[in-house]
Design an enzyme around this catalytic site. Structure first.
Site, mmCIF file in Angstrom:
data_model
loop_
_atom_site.group_PDB
_atom_site.id
_atom_site.type_symbol
_atom_site.label_atom_id
_atom_site.label_comp_id
_atom_site.label_asym_id
_atom_site.label_seq_id
_atom_site.Cartn_x
_atom_site.Cartn_y
_atom_site.Cartn_z
ATOM 1 N N GLU A 52 22.272 39.114 85.349
ATOM 2 C CA GLU A 52 22.614 40.282 84.531
ATOM 3 C C GLU A 52 22.134 40.103 83.091
ATOM 4 O OE1 GLU A 52 23.651 43.020 83.564
ATOM 5 O OE2 GLU A 52 25.050 43.996 84.908
ATOM 6 N N ASN A 151 31.006 44.961 78.873
ATOM 7 C CA ASN A 151 30.006 44.835 79.928
ATOM 8 C C ASN A 151 28.569 44.888 79.435
ATOM 9 O OD1 ASN A 151 28.241 46.114 82.213
ATOM 10 N ND2 ASN A 151 30.039 45.325 83.280
ATOM 11 N N GLU A 174 40.768 47.498 88.321
ATOM 12 C CA GLU A 174 41.602 48.538 87.712
ATOM 13 C C GLU A 174 43.092 48.232 87.823
ATOM 14 O OE1 GLU A 174 40.527 52.581 88.628
ATOM 15 O OE2 GLU A 174 38.536 51.959 89.270
ATOM 16 N N ASN A 206 29.131 51.504 82.508
ATOM 17 C CA ASN A 206 28.460 50.220 82.661
ATOM 18 C C ASN A 206 27.302 50.100 81.673
ATOM 19 O OD1 ASN A 206 27.242 47.840 83.748
ATOM 20 N ND2 ASN A 206 28.196 48.262 85.718
ATOM 21 N N ASP A 261 23.447 51.078 86.583
ATOM 22 C CA ASP A 261 23.925 49.925 85.813
ATOM 23 C C ASP A 261 23.129 49.865 84.512
ATOM 24 O OD1 ASP A 261 24.906 47.397 84.995
ATOM 25 O OD2 ASP A 261 25.070 46.694 87.046
#
Length: 332
Positions: A52, A151, A174, A206, A261
């Site tokens: 990521e 994020n 959540e 995101n 994303d």
């Protein structure tokens, strides 16, 4: 002849190519202005759990990216290849109680040469001095309450920092008992001013990006029930007027892996946006021009090197694709 065939096969297997299923799909002739017909998907590294948040360091000519579940961050360069950058990257404990993913997520090379970090484990946005490795907290609370797990990050032309704060880093997501905020926010942090809430109505915000002229903010929602990229227009200094920019539902319905994303924007205003099936190449109008089709769920992308290389984190892999379009910031 058989010897030459075997030699060619051995060369192919040894070369750093992407998966055979990976390819570029051309849907509109206008893609030729952004992505060359001859562009190839290059395989740089693999073996990660969930890669990521790529960010290119222009001073040191290297890429940083996170392996979020493993609580590590790596760096890659043409000269040195793959190296560990941070271990641990986020929370000082590898698997702390209450966290689903305690590592860093989105990374961003800031205009001042520091590295901005979305740190799940610290539940904060941090700034790292790349010369010393020291970090400072930019924000870890909103109106006195702890953030969920920041994020992704973007910086506008005026220096305002934008970030998303879904609860992906928390165990139970959540339903996590650690959640203190009632929303999953999109935030703005202008220089020397308190944070403001851009939007509190999104289910799972995101990735995000700002248009090169600062007029629009793009936010991806990684919700299977609503896999949409939204666009906000700046009015009186604030992003508002949310509209659907691109709906990825038809591609998710095909069974293609991934959700909206991370994304990267070009100086021409084109958007490279991750989603089901790889990366969508979108015109400033939102029209789909083509895709970088990948056979693994794709998390994020960022421009690097001379501004015309798109680095991609896709599942367990780090990839790169040469582009004609240049990322924002390289010629500002």
């Amino acid at each position: 002849m058989r010897f030459l065939f075997l030699l060619a096969l051995a060369t192919l297997l040894a070369s750093p190519l992407a998966h055979a299923e990976d390819h570029i799909v051309r849907l509109d002739p206008a893609l030729d202005d952004v992505l060359a017909e001859s562009a190839e998907i290059r395989h740089l590294a693999d073996g990660f759990t969930w890669a990521e948040g790529p960010a290119w360091d222009r001073q040191r000519n290297r890429l940083y990216f996170s392996d979020v579940p493993e609580n590590k961050a790596y760096m890659w360069s043409e000269t040195r290849g793959l190296e560990v950058f941070l271990d641990p990257s986020g929370h000082p404990e590898k698997n702390p109680e209450g966290f689903r993913e305690a590592g860093t997520n989105g990374l961003l090379y800031a205009p001042d040469g520091s590295l901005l970090i979305a740190n799940h484990g610290a539940r904060a946005v941090e700034r790292m001095d790349l010369a010393t490795g020291q970090r400072e907290t930019v924000i870890d609370r909103f109106e006195g309450r702890r953030l969920n797990s920041p994020n992704d990050l973007a910086v506008g032309p005026d220096g305002t920092l934008y970030f998303t704060d879904p609860p992906y880093g928390l165990a139970g997501i959540e339903k996590s008992p650690l959640k203190e905020l009632p929303h999953h926010g999109v935030y703005a942090v202008a220089p020397s001013t308190p944070a403001t809430l851009v939007d509190a109505r999104l289910s799972l915000p995101n990735g995000l990006a700002v248009s090169p002229d600062g007029a629009f903010l793009y936010v991806a929602v990684s919700d299977p029930a609503s896999p949409i990229i939204y666009r906000y227009e700046k009015v009186d200094g604030r992003f508002t007027h949310r509209q659907t920019f691109f709906d990825a539902s038809p591609y998710l319905a095909k069974g293609w892996p991934g959700l909206p994303d991370g994304m990267a924007v070009t100086a021409s205003g084109h958007l490279f946006a991750t989603g089901p099936g790889g990366i969508f190449v979108l015109a400033p109008s939102g029209k789909l021009l083509g895709m970088i089709r990948l056979d693994s769920a794709t998390a994020n992308c960022a421009f690097g090197q001379d501004g015309r290389t798109l680095f991609i984190t896709s599942g367990d892999r780090l990839l790169a694709v040469p582009t004609i379009a240049t990322g924002t910031g390289w010629h500002d």
